[in-house]
Design a protein around this motif. Structure first.
Motif, PDB file in Angstrom:
ATOM      1  N   ASN A  32      37.678  68.666  27.841  1.00  0.00           N
ATOM      2  CA  ASN A  32      38.347  69.657  27.004  1.00  0.00           C
ATOM      3  C   ASN A  32      38.984  69.034  25.754  1.00  0.00           C
ATOM      4  O   ASN A  32      39.626  69.727  24.976  1.00  0.00           O
ATOM      5  N   VAL A  33      38.805  67.709  25.587  1.00  0.00           N
ATOM      6  CA  VAL A  33      39.292  67.017  24.389  1.00  0.00           C
ATOM      7  C   VAL A  33      38.127  66.172  23.870  1.00  0.00           C
ATOM      8  O   VAL A  33      38.013  64.990  24.188  1.00  0.00           O
ATOM      9  N   PRO A  34      37.225  66.780  23.099  1.00  0.00           N
ATOM     10  CA  PRO A  34      36.040  66.062  22.647  1.00  0.00           C
ATOM     11  C   PRO A  34      36.393  64.757  21.940  1.00  0.00           C
ATOM     12  O   PRO A  34      37.340  64.691  21.152  1.00  0.00           O
ATOM     13  N   GLY A  35      35.662  63.707  22.285  1.00  0.00           N
ATOM     14  CA  GLY A  35      35.850  62.418  21.646  1.00  0.00           C
ATOM     15  C   GLY A  35      36.984  61.589  22.222  1.00  0.00           C
ATOM     16  O   GLY A  35      37.344  60.571  21.644  1.00  0.00           O
ATOM     17  N   LYS A  36      37.546  61.993  23.372  1.00  0.00           N
ATOM     18  CA  LYS A  36      38.625  61.221  23.990  1.00  0.00           C
ATOM     19  C   LYS A  36      38.307  60.949  25.458  1.00  0.00           C
ATOM     20  O   LYS A  36      37.656  61.745  26.130  1.00  0.00           O
ATOM     21  N   SER A  37      38.801  59.809  25.924  1.00  0.00           N
ATOM     22  CA  SER A  37      38.675  59.412  27.329  1.00  0.00           C
ATOM     23  C   SER A  37      40.055  59.140  27.891  1.00  0.00           C
ATOM     24  O   SER A  37      40.997  58.868  27.147  1.00  0.00           O
ATOM     25  N   LEU A  38      40.152  59.189  29.209  1.00  0.00           N
ATOM     26  CA  LEU A  38      41.375  58.838  29.906  1.00  0.00           C
ATOM     27  C   LEU A  38      41.079  57.617  30.769  1.00  0.00           C
ATOM     28  O   LEU A  38      40.075  57.597  31.484  1.00  0.00           O
ATOM     29  N   ILE A  39      41.923  56.596  30.666  1.00  0.00           N
ATOM     30  CA  ILE A  39      41.792  55.396  31.482  1.00  0.00           C
ATOM     31  C   ILE A  39      43.132  55.146  32.149  1.00  0.00           C
ATOM     32  O   ILE A  39      44.183  55.201  31.490  1.00  0.00           O
ATOM     33  N   ALA A  40      43.101  54.886  33.453  1.00  0.00           N
ATOM     34  CA  ALA A  40      44.311  54.540  34.195  1.00  0.00           C
ATOM     35  C   ALA A  40      44.175  53.110  34.698  1.00  0.00           C
ATOM     36  O   ALA A  40      43.136  52.730  35.245  1.00  0.00           O
ATOM     37  N   LEU A  41      45.226  52.316  34.478  1.00  0.00           N
ATOM     38  CA  LEU A  41      45.265  50.926  34.920  1.00  0.00           C
ATOM     39  C   LEU A  41      46.550  50.676  35.698  1.00  0.00           C
ATOM     40  O   LEU A  41      47.578  51.273  35.407  1.00  0.00           O
ATOM     41  N   GLU A  42      46.463  49.748  36.653  1.00  0.00           N
ATOM     42  CA  GLU A  42      47.666  49.233  37.277  1.00  0.00           C
ATOM     43  C   GLU A  42      47.928  47.872  36.650  1.00  0.00           C
ATOM     44  O   GLU A  42      47.021  47.055  36.546  1.00  0.00           O
ATOM     45  N   VAL A  43      49.154  47.662  36.190  1.00  0.00           N
ATOM     46  CA  VAL A  43      49.536  46.384  35.603  1.00  0.00           C
ATOM     47  C   VAL A  43      50.532  45.742  36.559  1.00  0.00           C
ATOM     48  O   VAL A  43      51.561  46.343  36.879  1.00  0.00           O
ATOM     49  N   GLU A  44      50.205  44.540  37.014  1.00  0.00           N
ATOM     50  CA  GLU A  44      51.102  43.827  37.919  1.00  0.00           C
ATOM     51  C   GLU A  44      51.627  42.572  37.240  1.00  0.00           C
ATOM     52  O   GLU A  44      50.856  41.776  36.718  1.00  0.00           O
ATOM     53  N   TYR A  45      52.936  42.456  37.228  1.00  0.00           N
ATOM     54  CA  TYR A  45      53.611  41.280  36.680  1.00  0.00           C
ATOM     55  C   TYR A  45      54.173  40.464  37.836  1.00  0.00           C
ATOM     56  O   TYR A  45      55.038  40.950  38.564  1.00  0.00           O
ATOM     57  N   PRO A  46      53.756  39.215  37.989  1.00  0.00           N
ATOM     58  CA  PRO A  46      54.418  38.346  38.965  1.00  0.00           C
ATOM     59  C   PRO A  46      55.858  38.087  38.502  1.00  0.00           C
ATOM     60  O   PRO A  46      56.212  38.390  37.358  1.00  0.00           O
ATOM     61  N   PRO A  47      56.685  37.506  39.367  1.00  0.00           N
ATOM     62  CA  PRO A  47      58.061  37.193  38.961  1.00  0.00           C
ATOM     63  C   PRO A  47      58.086  36.388  37.656  1.00  0.00           C
ATOM     64  O   PRO A  47      57.332  35.432  37.485  1.00  0.00           O
ATOM     65  N   GLY A  48      58.924  36.819  36.724  1.00  0.00           N
ATOM     66  CA  GLY A  48      59.102  36.111  35.462  1.00  0.00           C
ATOM     67  C   GLY A  48      57.991  36.266  34.446  1.00  0.00           C
ATOM     68  O   GLY A  48      58.082  35.730  33.345  1.00  0.00           O
ATOM     69  N   ALA A  49      56.939  37.020  34.749  1.00  0.00           N
ATOM     70  CA  ALA A  49      55.794  37.147  33.838  1.00  0.00           C
ATOM     71  C   ALA A  49      56.109  38.056  32.654  1.00  0.00           C
ATOM     72  O   ALA A  49      56.947  38.944  32.747  1.00  0.00           O
ATOM     73  N   ALA A  50      55.425  37.806  31.550  1.00  0.00           N
ATOM     74  CA  ALA A  50      55.595  38.601  30.334  1.00  0.00           C
ATOM     75  C   ALA A  50      54.275  38.710  29.601  1.00  0.00           C
ATOM     76  O   ALA A  50      53.380  37.895  29.792  1.00  0.00           O
ATOM     77  N   THR A  51      54.170  39.726  28.765  1.00  0.00           N
ATOM     78  CA  THR A  51      53.030  39.893  27.879  1.00  0.00           C
ATOM     79  C   THR A  51      53.520  39.606  26.468  1.00  0.00           C
ATOM     80  O   THR A  51      54.554  40.137  26.068  1.00  0.00           O
ATOM     81  N   PRO A  52      52.796  38.784  25.698  1.00  0.00           N
ATOM     82  CA  PRO A  52      53.220  38.553  24.308  1.00  0.00           C
ATOM     83  C   PRO A  52      53.224  39.866  23.520  1.00  0.00           C
ATOM     84  O   PRO A  52      52.562  40.827  23.888  1.00  0.00           O
ATOM     85  N   SER A  53      53.951  39.882  22.430  1.00  0.00           N
ATOM     86  CA  SER A  53      54.006  41.027  21.541  1.00  0.00           C
ATOM     87  C   SER A  53      52.573  41.457  21.198  1.00  0.00           C
ATOM     88  O   SER A  53      51.718  40.617  20.919  1.00  0.00           O
ATOM     89  N   HIS A  54      52.316  42.777  21.226  1.00  0.00           N
ATOM     90  CA  HIS A  54      50.940  43.252  21.078  1.00  0.00           C
ATOM     91  C   HIS A  54      50.904  44.709  20.629  1.00  0.00           C
ATOM     92  O   HIS A  54      51.933  45.377  20.558  1.00  0.00           O
ATOM     93  N   GLY A  82      51.806  30.081  31.154  1.00  0.00           N
ATOM     94  CA  GLY A  82      51.549  29.722  32.533  1.00  0.00           C
ATOM     95  C   GLY A  82      51.706  30.868  33.511  1.00  0.00           C
ATOM     96  O   GLY A  82      51.453  30.710  34.692  1.00  0.00           O
ATOM     97  N   LEU A  83      52.134  32.037  33.048  1.00  0.00           N
ATOM     98  CA  LEU A  83      52.295  33.194  33.920  1.00  0.00           C
ATOM     99  C   LEU A  83      51.201  34.201  33.617  1.00  0.00           C
ATOM    100  O   LEU A  83      50.607  34.178  32.558  1.00  0.00           O
ATOM    101  N   GLN A  84      50.948  35.098  34.559  1.00  0.00           N
ATOM    102  CA  GLN A  84      49.890  36.086  34.345  1.00  0.00           C
ATOM    103  C   GLN A  84      50.351  37.478  34.689  1.00  0.00           C
ATOM    104  O   GLN A  84      51.157  37.681  35.573  1.00  0.00           O
ATOM    105  N   GLU A  85      49.770  38.429  33.976  1.00  0.00           N
ATOM    106  CA  GLU A  85      49.817  39.829  34.370  1.00  0.00           C
ATOM    107  C   GLU A  85      48.393  40.169  34.768  1.00  0.00           C
ATOM    108  O   GLU A  85      47.440  39.572  34.252  1.00  0.00           O
ATOM    109  N   THR A  86      48.224  41.085  35.678  1.00  0.00           N
ATOM    110  CA  THR A  86      46.893  41.490  36.102  1.00  0.00           C
ATOM    111  C   THR A  86      46.704  42.969  35.815  1.00  0.00           C
ATOM    112  O   THR A  86      47.550  43.782  36.184  1.00  0.00           O
ATOM    113  N   LEU A  87      45.614  43.308  35.132  1.00  0.00           N
ATOM    114  CA  LEU A  87      45.253  44.697  34.848  1.00  0.00           C
ATOM    115  C   LEU A  87      44.130  45.089  35.798  1.00  0.00           C
ATOM    116  O   LEU A  87      43.066  44.475  35.785  1.00  0.00           O
ATOM    117  N   THR A  88      44.364  46.113  36.614  1.00  0.00           N
ATOM    118  CA  THR A  88      43.359  46.576  37.565  1.00  0.00           C
ATOM    119  C   THR A  88      42.956  47.998  37.201  1.00  0.00           C
ATOM    120  O   THR A  88      43.814  48.891  37.162  1.00  0.00           O
TER     121      THR A  88
END
Length: 140
Positions: free
Chosen positions: A42-64, A27-33
């Motif tokens: 300079n690193v062939p075959g690799k990308s860089l991705i930046a995300l903001e992860v927001e956890y509301p009060p009491g939120a969790a992500t299952p084991s992953h 019933g809780l959510q995390e948001t990935l933006t």
């Protein structure tokens, strides 16, 4: 000027191509933006991705895990996050604290430490291009 407009347009399209994701957890959510995505010239075959992860009060992500090619750096922007990777003990991370995850690491615990305040992370992925599923839930 034309080059600048084309580069800005390409960057915007790359960022817009990463969908904002919300994961339901008891019933809780995390948001990935998505914040940024770019091939690493300079690193062939690799990308860089930046995300903001927001956890509301009491939120969790299952084991992953994350994509097998992903090296991850996480930095707490606000609030407090409890995290445990592989066999490490759960630890509380506060603003300015950080940790990393090696490719193939098992992220056993990831949750907001507070039941009343939200928490935010900046998460940087270095991974193979084309990866879109940043969080891979453990099989049930």
């Amino acid at each position: 000027m034309k080059r600048i407009i084309l580069a800005a347009s390409a960057a915007f399209l790359a960022i817009a191509s990463i969908p904002t994701q919300a994961h339901e957890t008891a019933g809780l959510q995390e948001t990935l933006t998505p914040l940024f995505e770019s091939a690493l010239p300079n690193v062939p075959g690799k990308s860089l991705i930046a995300l903001e992860v927001e956890y509301p009060p009491g939120a969790a992500t299952p084991s992953h895990t994350h994509p097998k090619s992903a090296f991850i750096y996480a930095y707490v922007l606000s609030g407090e996050i409890v995290s445990a990777v592989d066999d490490g003990e759960p630890r509380v991370y506060r603003p300015g604290d950080s940790w990393h995850e090696a490719p193939g690491a098992h992220h056993r615990v990831s949750r907001n430490a507070s039941e009343t305040e939200s928490a935010k992370l900046l998460v940087i992925f270095v991974l193979d291009p084309g990866e879109r599923q940043m969080v891979v839930p453990d099989p049930m």
